[in-house]
Design an enzyme around this catalytic site. Structure first.
Site, PDB file in Angstrom:
ATOM      1  N   ALA A   1      -5.310   0.345   8.333  1.00 42.08           N
ATOM      2  CA  ALA A   1      -6.760   0.574   8.430  1.00 42.08           C
ATOM      3  C   ALA A   1      -7.047   1.738   9.370  1.00 42.08           C
ATOM      4  O   ALA A   1      -7.883   2.601   9.078  1.00 42.08           O
ATOM      5  CB  ALA A   1      -7.454  -0.699   8.923  1.00 42.08           C
TER       6      ALA A   1
ATOM      7  N   LYS B   1       0.804  -1.228   0.000  1.00 38.51           N
ATOM      8  CA  LYS B   1       0.000   0.000   0.000  1.00 38.51           C
ATOM      9  C   LYS B   1       0.839   1.281   0.000  1.00 38.51           C
ATOM     10  O   LYS B   1       0.399   2.294  -0.517  1.00 38.51           O
ATOM     11  CB  LYS B   1      -0.940   0.020   1.219  1.00 38.51           C
ATOM     12  CG  LYS B   1      -2.094  -0.948   1.105  1.00 38.51           C
ATOM     13  CD  LYS B   1      -3.029  -0.811   2.305  1.00 38.51           C
ATOM     14  CE  LYS B   1      -4.153  -1.822   2.232  1.00 38.51           C
ATOM     15  NZ  LYS B   1      -5.129  -1.664   3.310  1.00 38.51           N
TER      16      LYS B   1
ATOM     17  N   ASN C   1      -4.847   2.109  -1.587  1.00 39.26           N
ATOM     18  CA  ASN C   1      -5.351   0.729  -1.700  1.00 39.26           C
ATOM     19  C   ASN C   1      -6.102   0.500  -3.011  1.00 39.26           C
ATOM     20  O   ASN C   1      -6.503  -0.620  -3.301  1.00 39.26           O
ATOM     21  CB  ASN C   1      -6.236   0.343  -0.499  1.00 39.26           C
ATOM     22  CG  ASN C   1      -7.619   0.941  -0.582  1.00 39.26           C
ATOM     23  OD1 ASN C   1      -7.823   1.963  -1.239  1.00 39.26           O
ATOM     24  ND2 ASN C   1      -8.581   0.324   0.072  1.00 39.26           N
TER      25      ASN C   1
ATOM     26  N   ALA D   1      -3.022   1.766  15.001  1.00 45.44           N
ATOM     27  CA  ALA D   1      -2.466   2.867  14.201  1.00 45.44           C
ATOM     28  C   ALA D   1      -1.821   2.314  12.936  1.00 45.44           C
ATOM     29  O   ALA D   1      -0.910   2.906  12.369  1.00 45.44           O
ATOM     30  CB  ALA D   1      -1.454   3.656  15.025  1.00 45.44           C
TER      31      ALA D   1
HETATM   32  P1  NDP Z   1      -1.628  -3.385  10.126  1.00 43.22           P
HETATM   33  O1  NDP Z   1      -0.700  -4.533  10.243  1.00 43.22           O
HETATM   34  O2  NDP Z   1      -1.246  -2.201   9.306  1.00 43.22           O
HETATM   35  O3  NDP Z   1      -1.926  -2.804  11.621  1.00 43.22           O
HETATM   36  C1  NDP Z   1      -2.255  -3.683  12.650  1.00 43.22           C
HETATM   37  C2  NDP Z   1      -2.584  -2.862  13.909  1.00 43.22           C
HETATM   38  O4  NDP Z   1      -3.041  -3.769  14.906  1.00 43.22           O
HETATM   39  C3  NDP Z   1      -1.403  -2.112  14.491  1.00 43.22           C
HETATM   40  O5  NDP Z   1      -1.836  -0.877  14.983  1.00 43.22           O
HETATM   41  C4  NDP Z   1      -0.958  -3.023  15.636  1.00 43.22           C
HETATM   42  O6  NDP Z   1      -0.377  -2.326  16.711  1.00 43.22           O
HETATM   43  C5  NDP Z   1      -2.302  -3.528  16.099  1.00 43.22           C
HETATM   44  N1  NDP Z   1      -2.198  -4.781  16.854  1.00 43.22           N
HETATM   45  C6  NDP Z   1      -1.856  -6.008  16.383  1.00 43.22           C
HETATM   46  N2  NDP Z   1      -1.905  -6.922  17.372  1.00 43.22           N
HETATM   47  C7  NDP Z   1      -2.293  -6.259  18.499  1.00 43.22           C
HETATM   48  C8  NDP Z   1      -2.526  -6.642  19.849  1.00 43.22           C
HETATM   49  N3  NDP Z   1      -2.388  -7.904  20.245  1.00 43.22           N
HETATM   50  N4  NDP Z   1      -2.930  -5.690  20.714  1.00 43.22           N
HETATM   51  C9  NDP Z   1      -3.086  -4.405  20.322  1.00 43.22           C
HETATM   52  N5  NDP Z   1      -2.867  -3.976  19.060  1.00 43.22           N
HETATM   53  C10 NDP Z   1      -2.490  -4.886  18.167  1.00 43.22           C
HETATM   54  O7  NDP Z   1      -3.013  -3.991   9.653  1.00 43.22           O
HETATM   55  P2  NDP Z   1      -4.213  -3.238   8.916  1.00 43.22           P
HETATM   56  O8  NDP Z   1      -4.405  -1.921   9.565  1.00 43.22           O
HETATM   57  O9  NDP Z   1      -4.012  -3.280   7.461  1.00 43.22           O
HETATM   58  O10 NDP Z   1      -5.454  -4.208   9.243  1.00 43.22           O
HETATM   59  C11 NDP Z   1      -6.044  -4.221  10.520  1.00 43.22           C
HETATM   60  C12 NDP Z   1      -7.353  -4.977  10.446  1.00 43.22           C
HETATM   61  O11 NDP Z   1      -8.279  -4.248   9.637  1.00 43.22           O
HETATM   62  C13 NDP Z   1      -7.258  -6.372   9.834  1.00 43.22           C
HETATM   63  O12 NDP Z   1      -8.017  -7.258  10.620  1.00 43.22           O
HETATM   64  C14 NDP Z   1      -7.903  -6.203   8.473  1.00 43.22           C
HETATM   65  O13 NDP Z   1      -8.518  -7.392   8.039  1.00 43.22           O
HETATM   66  C15 NDP Z   1      -8.950  -5.153   8.794  1.00 43.22           C
HETATM   67  N6  NDP Z   1      -9.411  -4.413   7.618  1.00 43.22           N
HETATM   68  C16 NDP Z   1     -10.758  -4.354   7.404  1.00 43.22           C
HETATM   69  C17 NDP Z   1     -11.250  -3.679   6.327  1.00 43.22           C
HETATM   70  C18 NDP Z   1     -12.721  -3.636   6.104  1.00 43.22           C
HETATM   71  O14 NDP Z   1     -13.127  -3.181   5.033  1.00 43.22           O
HETATM   72  N7  NDP Z   1     -13.557  -4.045   7.049  1.00 43.22           N
HETATM   73  C19 NDP Z   1     -10.365  -2.988   5.366  1.00 43.22           C
HETATM   74  C20 NDP Z   1      -8.972  -3.062   5.730  1.00 43.22           C
HETATM   75  C21 NDP Z   1      -8.513  -3.767   6.801  1.00 43.22           C
HETATM   76  P3  NDP Z   1       1.189  -1.917  16.744  1.00 43.22           P
HETATM   77  O15 NDP Z   1       1.331  -0.748  15.815  1.00 43.22           O
HETATM   78  O16 NDP Z   1       1.407  -1.547  18.154  1.00 43.22           O
HETATM   79  O17 NDP Z   1       1.967  -3.134  16.303  1.00 43.22           O
END
Ligand code: NDP
Length: 299
Positions: free
Chosen positions: A149, A84, A105, A146
């Site tokens: 998404a 992305k 995206n 953060a």
């Molecule tokens: P990223 O990998 O970019 O970000 C993941 C985020 O989750 C980070 O902020 C990370 O925190 C946090 N995280 C992961 N594990 C934990 C935990 N155990 N406790 C707290 N925070 C946690 O992923 P995306 O943003 O791309 O995707 C996130 C979700 O959004 C996915 O499930 C995806 O499927 C969903 N999604 C849904 C869409 C929809 O249309 N409904 C569209 C796009 C995505 P840290 O920065 O601290 O590591």
């Protein structure tokens, strides 16, 4: 006119045509990406001879893949992890949201050979709130996460008029970066709150959003570690996770009296925006939503 080999029509053809217009998604991993199923259902319903391909592209192959997008005269592509941000360098023009978020995206390949980059995740989310008659103007939002998404949702909610956004995230650099991006580029105020142990939810929160991947299948028993005692009746609680549709997070929030909104509306809406960007036609939302619901709920 009946089109040979297909009942569907290419968008810019007025005669016989065997050639389908191509769109798709590039990512790694993409095996479980449901967008193609939804888009294909929409194309079939609209009688459009478009094909959506789910394509595995490794990070080191993005250059070749984007050359392929051009060579195949594709109408556009979606990008998912890990492309992305890296795809930005191929764009000739960006939407305001894509520029502020710093990620694309959705790519639209224009007829003049230029590429336009958009970010539709946050727009799809904001639309899903509007569909549930949840206003954003001057509202206080608490955003969990953060990542990609969360950035998209945070920026679009701010552009749609949200007043204050708390960003709760474990990683400090990502959390501060999102809060700064929102504050610098929109009229909303945003602050990062560290996530250590069980996260408290600020008292003035009106809309709470899980924008982390916690709860996504196969770890569908997992739930973001927040203080559910802070979730109040009347609060709107949303999840971006769409598989499963009804997450543990939403179930627990409902038990506290909150009103919940699942991630399926957001997913459908961003798919509909893509559909329109690529075809110039209004997307058959109900058909696309029903197809996704069938995929994830067995309905
Ligand atoms: P990223 O990998 O970019 O970000 C993941 C985020 O989750 C980070 O902020 C990370 O925190 C946090 N995280 C992961 N594990 C934990 C935990 N155990 N406790 C707290 N925070 C946690 O992923 P995306 O943003 O791309 O995707 C996130 C979700 O959004 C996915 O499930 C995806 O499927 C969903 N999604 C849904 C869409 C929809 O249309 N409904 C569209 C796009 C995505 P840290 O920065 O601290 O590591």
């Amino acid at each position: 006119m009946k089109i040979k080999g297909s009942d569907r029509k290419g968008a810019d053809t007025d005669g016989e045509n065997y050639r389908a217009e191509l769109v798709g998604v590039l990512g790694d991993s993409v095996d479980g990406n449901p967008t193609g199923v939804m888009e294909e259902a929409g194309f079939a319903h609209a009688g459009l001879n478009y094909r959506y391909m789910t394509i595995r592209v490794l990070p080191e192959d993005l250059d070749a893949a984007m050359a392929g997008v051009r060579a195949f005269h594709m109408r556009g592509v979606n990008l998912t992890m890990p492309h992305k941000i890296h795809v930005l360098k191929y764009m000739d023009e960006l939407s305001e949201a894509a520029r502020v978020i710093g990620a694309v995206n959705t790519v639209v390949c224009r007829k003049d050979g230029t590429m336009f980059g958009e970010n539709t995740d946050g727009k799809g989310f904001v639309q899903s709130l509007q569909e549930e008659h949840v206003a954003l103007k001057d509202r206080v939002i608490c955003l969990l996460g953060a990542g990609g998404a969360a950035r998209s949702i945070g920026v679009e909610c701010a552009l749609a008029g949200a007043g204050k956004i708390y960003v709760i995230n474990r990683n400090e650099v990502r959390g501060i970066s999102l809060a700064q991006t929102i504050t610098e580029h929109t009229a909303a105020r945003a602050v990062w709150l560290p996530w250590q142990g069980t996260a408290g939810i600020p008292e003035d929160t009106e809309i709470l959003i899980n924008a982390t991947c916690v709860g996504l299948a196969p770890q569908s028993d997992a739930c973001p570690d927040i203080e559910f005692g802070d979730v109040k009746a009347g609060m709107v609680v949303c999840d971006v996770v769409f598989n499963p549709v009804d997450t543990v997070f939403l179930t627990r929030a409902r038990a506290c009296g909150a009103r919940t909104i699942d991630g399926l509306g957001m997913l459908t809406n961003q798919g509909c925006i893509n559909f329109t960007l690529w075809t110039g036609r209004e997307a058959p939302r109900e058909v696309m939503y029903a197809k996704l619901k069938e995929e994830f709920s067995g309905v």
